[in-house]
Design a protein around this motif. Sequence first.
Motif, PDB file in Angstrom:
ATOM      1  N   GLN A 118      72.336  40.912  43.144  1.00 39.90           N
ATOM      2  CA  GLN A 118      71.551  42.062  43.661  1.00 39.90           C
ATOM      3  C   GLN A 118      70.501  42.545  42.658  1.00 39.90           C
ATOM      4  O   GLN A 118      69.897  43.601  42.857  1.00 39.90           O
ATOM      5  CB  GLN A 118      72.492  43.213  44.059  1.00 39.90           C
ATOM      6  N   GLN A 119      70.281  41.790  41.591  1.00 44.43           N
ATOM      7  CA  GLN A 119      69.211  42.162  40.654  1.00 44.43           C
ATOM      8  C   GLN A 119      67.865  41.948  41.357  1.00 44.43           C
ATOM      9  O   GLN A 119      67.689  40.980  42.107  1.00 44.43           O
ATOM     10  CB  GLN A 119      69.264  41.296  39.383  1.00 44.43           C
ATOM     11  N   ILE A 120      66.946  42.847  41.073  1.00 46.04           N
ATOM     12  CA  ILE A 120      65.661  42.811  41.780  1.00 46.04           C
ATOM     13  C   ILE A 120      64.530  42.428  40.827  1.00 46.04           C
ATOM     14  O   ILE A 120      64.447  42.933  39.705  1.00 46.04           O
ATOM     15  CB  ILE A 120      65.395  44.185  42.435  1.00 46.04           C
ATOM     16  N   ARG A 121      63.676  41.527  41.291  1.00 42.51           N
ATOM     17  CA  ARG A 121      62.476  41.130  40.559  1.00 42.51           C
ATOM     18  C   ARG A 121      61.283  41.286  41.500  1.00 42.51           C
ATOM     19  O   ARG A 121      61.425  41.180  42.720  1.00 42.51           O
ATOM     20  CB  ARG A 121      62.562  39.654  40.108  1.00 42.51           C
ATOM     21  N   ASP A 122      60.095  41.499  40.906  1.00 40.10           N
ATOM     22  CA  ASP A 122      58.857  41.496  41.691  1.00 40.10           C
ATOM     23  C   ASP A 122      58.222  40.119  41.523  1.00 40.10           C
ATOM     24  O   ASP A 122      58.021  39.662  40.393  1.00 40.10           O
ATOM     25  CB  ASP A 122      57.901  42.573  41.168  1.00 40.10           C
ATOM     26  N   TRP A 123      57.915  39.429  42.618  1.00 37.87           N
ATOM     27  CA  TRP A 123      57.456  38.034  42.543  1.00 37.87           C
ATOM     28  C   TRP A 123      55.972  37.925  42.836  1.00 37.87           C
ATOM     29  O   TRP A 123      55.475  38.506  43.811  1.00 37.87           O
ATOM     30  CB  TRP A 123      58.259  37.172  43.522  1.00 37.87           C
ATOM     31  N   LEU A 124      55.280  37.140  42.016  1.00 37.77           N
ATOM     32  CA  LEU A 124      53.834  36.931  42.192  1.00 37.77           C
ATOM     33  C   LEU A 124      53.535  35.437  42.139  1.00 37.77           C
ATOM     34  O   LEU A 124      53.973  34.739  41.210  1.00 37.77           O
ATOM     35  CB  LEU A 124      53.068  37.659  41.066  1.00 37.77           C
ATOM     36  N   TYR A 125      52.765  34.962  43.110  1.00 38.60           N
ATOM     37  CA  TYR A 125      52.363  33.549  43.114  1.00 38.60           C
ATOM     38  C   TYR A 125      51.475  33.298  41.906  1.00 38.60           C
ATOM     39  O   TYR A 125      50.572  34.080  41.612  1.00 38.60           O
ATOM     40  CB  TYR A 125      51.621  33.228  44.420  1.00 38.60           C
ATOM     41  N   VAL A 126      51.731  32.195  41.193  1.00 43.64           N
ATOM     42  CA  VAL A 126      51.107  31.980  39.874  1.00 43.64           C
ATOM     43  C   VAL A 126      49.575  32.005  39.935  1.00 43.64           C
ATOM     44  O   VAL A 126      48.910  32.502  39.024  1.00 43.64           O
ATOM     45  CB  VAL A 126      51.641  30.677  39.222  1.00 43.64           C
ATOM     46  N   LYS A 127      48.995  31.520  41.025  1.00 41.33           N
ATOM     47  CA  LYS A 127      47.524  31.499  41.095  1.00 41.33           C
ATOM     48  C   LYS A 127      46.962  32.914  41.199  1.00 41.33           C
ATOM     49  O   LYS A 127      45.815  33.160  40.787  1.00 41.33           O
ATOM     50  CB  LYS A 127      47.054  30.620  42.257  1.00 41.33           C
ATOM     51  N   ASP A 128      47.750  33.843  41.731  1.00 40.90           N
ATOM     52  CA  ASP A 128      47.308  35.246  41.744  1.00 40.90           C
ATOM     53  C   ASP A 128      47.351  35.834  40.337  1.00 40.90           C
ATOM     54  O   ASP A 128      46.522  36.672  39.988  1.00 40.90           O
ATOM     55  CB  ASP A 128      48.170  36.064  42.712  1.00 40.90           C
ATOM     56  N   HIS A 129      48.323  35.402  39.535  1.00 41.48           N
ATOM     57  CA  HIS A 129      48.348  35.838  38.126  1.00 41.48           C
ATOM     58  C   HIS A 129      47.088  35.305  37.424  1.00 41.48           C
ATOM     59  O   HIS A 129      46.415  36.031  36.677  1.00 41.48           O
ATOM     60  CB  HIS A 129      49.626  35.328  37.456  1.00 41.48           C
ATOM     61  N   CYS A 130      46.757  34.046  37.698  1.00 43.56           N
ATOM     62  CA  CYS A 130      45.565  33.446  37.058  1.00 43.56           C
ATOM     63  C   CYS A 130      44.297  34.198  37.456  1.00 43.56           C
ATOM     64  O   CYS A 130      43.438  34.463  36.602  1.00 43.56           O
ATOM     65  CB  CYS A 130      45.434  31.973  37.458  1.00 43.56           C
ATOM     66  N   SER A 131      44.190  34.575  38.717  1.00 44.79           N
ATOM     67  CA  SER A 131      42.960  35.285  39.144  1.00 44.79           C
ATOM     68  C   SER A 131      42.911  36.672  38.507  1.00 44.79           C
ATOM     69  O   SER A 131      41.830  37.176  38.154  1.00 44.79           O
ATOM     70  CB  SER A 131      42.852  35.360  40.667  1.00 44.79           C
ATOM     71  N   ALA A 132      44.073  37.287  38.303  1.00 48.04           N
ATOM     72  CA  ALA A 132      44.109  38.613  37.650  1.00 48.04           C
ATOM     73  C   ALA A 132      43.638  38.485  36.200  1.00 48.04           C
ATOM     74  O   ALA A 132      42.861  39.320  35.703  1.00 48.04           O
ATOM     75  CB  ALA A 132      45.526  39.179  37.701  1.00 48.04           C
ATOM     76  N   ILE A 133      44.080  37.438  35.521  1.00 49.88           N
ATOM     77  CA  ILE A 133      43.673  37.256  34.113  1.00 49.88           C
ATOM     78  C   ILE A 133      42.167  37.004  34.030  1.00 49.88           C
ATOM     79  O   ILE A 133      41.487  37.569  33.164  1.00 49.88           O
ATOM     80  CB  ILE A 133      44.489  36.102  33.469  1.00 49.88           C
ATOM     81  N   ARG A 134      41.654  36.200  34.941  1.00 49.55           N
ATOM     82  CA  ARG A 134      40.186  35.965  34.937  1.00 49.55           C
ATOM     83  C   ARG A 134      39.452  37.286  35.127  1.00 49.55           C
ATOM     84  O   ARG A 134      38.452  37.575  34.476  1.00 49.55           O
ATOM     85  CB  ARG A 134      39.787  34.983  36.053  1.00 49.55           C
ATOM     86  N   ARG A 135      39.970  38.121  36.018  1.00 51.04           N
ATOM     87  CA  ARG A 135      39.325  39.406  36.336  1.00 51.04           C
ATOM     88  C   ARG A 135      39.380  40.343  35.121  1.00 51.04           C
ATOM     89  O   ARG A 135      38.391  41.021  34.791  1.00 51.04           O
ATOM     90  CB  ARG A 135      40.064  40.006  37.538  1.00 51.04           C
ATOM     91  N   VAL A 136      40.541  40.393  34.447  1.00 45.66           N
ATOM     92  CA  VAL A 136      40.682  41.276  33.271  1.00 45.66           C
ATOM     93  C   VAL A 136      39.781  40.773  32.142  1.00 45.66           C
ATOM     94  O   VAL A 136      39.115  41.560  31.463  1.00 45.66           O
ATOM     95  CB  VAL A 136      42.164  41.361  32.819  1.00 45.66           C
ATOM     96  N   LEU A 137      39.711  39.480  31.980  1.00 52.73           N
ATOM     97  CA  LEU A 137      38.858  38.908  30.924  1.00 52.73           C
ATOM     98  C   LEU A 137      37.394  39.285  31.167  1.00 52.73           C
ATOM     99  O   LEU A 137      36.650  39.592  30.238  1.00 52.73           O
ATOM    100  CB  LEU A 137      39.025  37.378  30.946  1.00 52.73           C
ATOM    101  N   GLU A 138      37.031  39.298  32.421  1.00 49.70           N
ATOM    102  CA  GLU A 138      35.638  39.563  32.804  1.00 49.70           C
ATOM    103  C   GLU A 138      35.307  41.053  32.695  1.00 49.70           C
ATOM    104  O   GLU A 138      34.270  41.434  32.170  1.00 49.70           O
ATOM    105  CB  GLU A 138      35.529  39.135  34.274  1.00 49.70           C
ATOM    106  N   GLY A 139      36.222  41.907  33.161  1.00 48.00           N
ATOM    107  CA  GLY A 139      35.838  43.323  33.317  1.00 48.00           C
ATOM    108  C   GLY A 139      36.773  44.329  32.658  1.00 48.00           C
ATOM    109  O   GLY A 139      36.533  45.544  32.750  1.00 48.00           O
ATOM    110  N   GLY A 140      37.853  43.853  31.990  1.00 48.16           N
ATOM    111  CA  GLY A 140      38.833  44.784  31.431  1.00 48.16           C
ATOM    112  C   GLY A 140      38.242  45.625  30.299  1.00 48.16           C
ATOM    113  O   GLY A 140      37.368  45.149  29.564  1.00 48.16           O
ATOM    114  N   LYS A 141      38.745  46.855  30.172  1.00 47.70           N
ATOM    115  CA  LYS A 141      38.274  47.741  29.086  1.00 47.70           C
ATOM    116  C   LYS A 141      39.000  47.392  27.795  1.00 47.70           C
ATOM    117  O   LYS A 141      40.226  47.260  27.777  1.00 47.70           O
ATOM    118  CB  LYS A 141      38.583  49.199  29.438  1.00 47.70           C
TER     119      LYS A 141
END
Length: 352
Positions: free
Chosen positions: A220-243
């Motif tokens: 019954q342990q709970i995790r939040d799951w993210l498809y790996v390609k969505d993680h990759c797109s988030a990193i690209r976005r942070v690299l581009e526009g992150g403060k």
Amino acid sequence: MTILVTGSAGFIGANFVLDWLAHHDEAVVSLDKLTYAGNLANLQSLEADARHTFVQGDIGDQALVAELLEKYQPRAVVNFAAESHVDRSIHGPEDFIQTNIVGTFRMLEAVRAYWKGLSGEAAGTFRFLHVSTDEVYGSLSPTDPAFTETNQYEPNSPYSASKAASDHLVRAYHHTYGLPVLTTNCSNNYGPYHFPEKLIPLVIHNALAGKDLPIYGDGQQIRDWLYVKDHCSAIRRVLEGGKLGETYNVGGWNEKANLDVVHTLCDILDQEQPRADGLSYREQLTFVKDRPGHDRRYAIDASKLERELGWKPAETFETGIRKTVRWYLDNQEWVNNITSGNYRDWVSKQYQ
Ligand code: NAD
Ligand code: DAU
């Protein structure tokens, strides 16, 4: 222009490099120690691609990192390199301390010296992006709100403590030396090239091999799951526009209990590749001894990333998990190569 990516032969690093070169023409220099978790087969499709250069080496080798920075003059470093498996950190924390803490420190030193030597626009646009985890925030009760970037760090395993230490070093290098850093804290990834020591690929592999599907504790342990390609797109976005100096939570809004994840995998496999005897793969489910210090629940509030940088995951859990099962069914040779040799020693140590 070039970026330096560390840990690029591992699960997320390899997906990131493959995705990067599918979206950009900007060259990638890959640095990976090729531990048990690093696999050059993950990058095989780039063998003849002139935009990609692979270097085998340790992020803790400061002279090597300095040499690579000097030679390739990257405009950014994306740091995935780490020991990443919680259960292995419980059996033996040493490698986690060496790579995740000492290794990150040595790399930060090399990067700081390189960045100091840059001038004008190159110094202003340079970025060091550190890839981290939601596990640094500790464990939530069933009713707690999801982790935000302001949650206190409360790591509970040697793995998460070593990641927390590396996050703190990255933060300190920004505050003390002005190093232009960004940090992402992501939830559980799943998808292609996931090493079959982690829950989802382990269950798919064991199911098809007719082995037990081990559920720790009550499942019954709970995790939040993210498809790996969505993680990759988030990193690209942070690299581009992150403060600069900011941290960004990345998550899929997909909280699931482990038992439900395993049931879902069994149900998809029942449709895609039914057992010869007509029974469900659920028959193979086995409850085993719990992980010591097992965190009960993680949940990520990714609204800062959505609000400030306009990022959203493209996959739901339902679409992502089907793609993942399909990928493993279509790539049995990749799995067979990994699960021979040392992998067996790990399985007998962990599940004896
Ligand atoms: P992984 O274990 O699959 O890959 C790690 C890679 O780093 C391997 O290729 C390994 O050879 C390499 N490596 C290890 N030590 C090294 C060293 N000293 N020098 C150079 N390379 C080294 O891990 P992953 O799941 O791809 O995770 C990548 C990063 O993302 C890690 O920092 C991890 O903490 C973080 N993260 C992972 C998840 C997840 O769900 N897998 C979620 C959030 C964050
Ligand atoms: O939350 C992000 C983290 O997710 C990353 O930082 C880590 O690098 C990554 O390994 C992952 O950590 P977890 O410990 O959550 O992942 P794992 O796949 O090992 O386990 C997921 C859940 O499933 C966890 O609650 C433990 C449980 N589990 C795991 C295995 C391997 C089982 O019940 N049985 C198993 O055999």
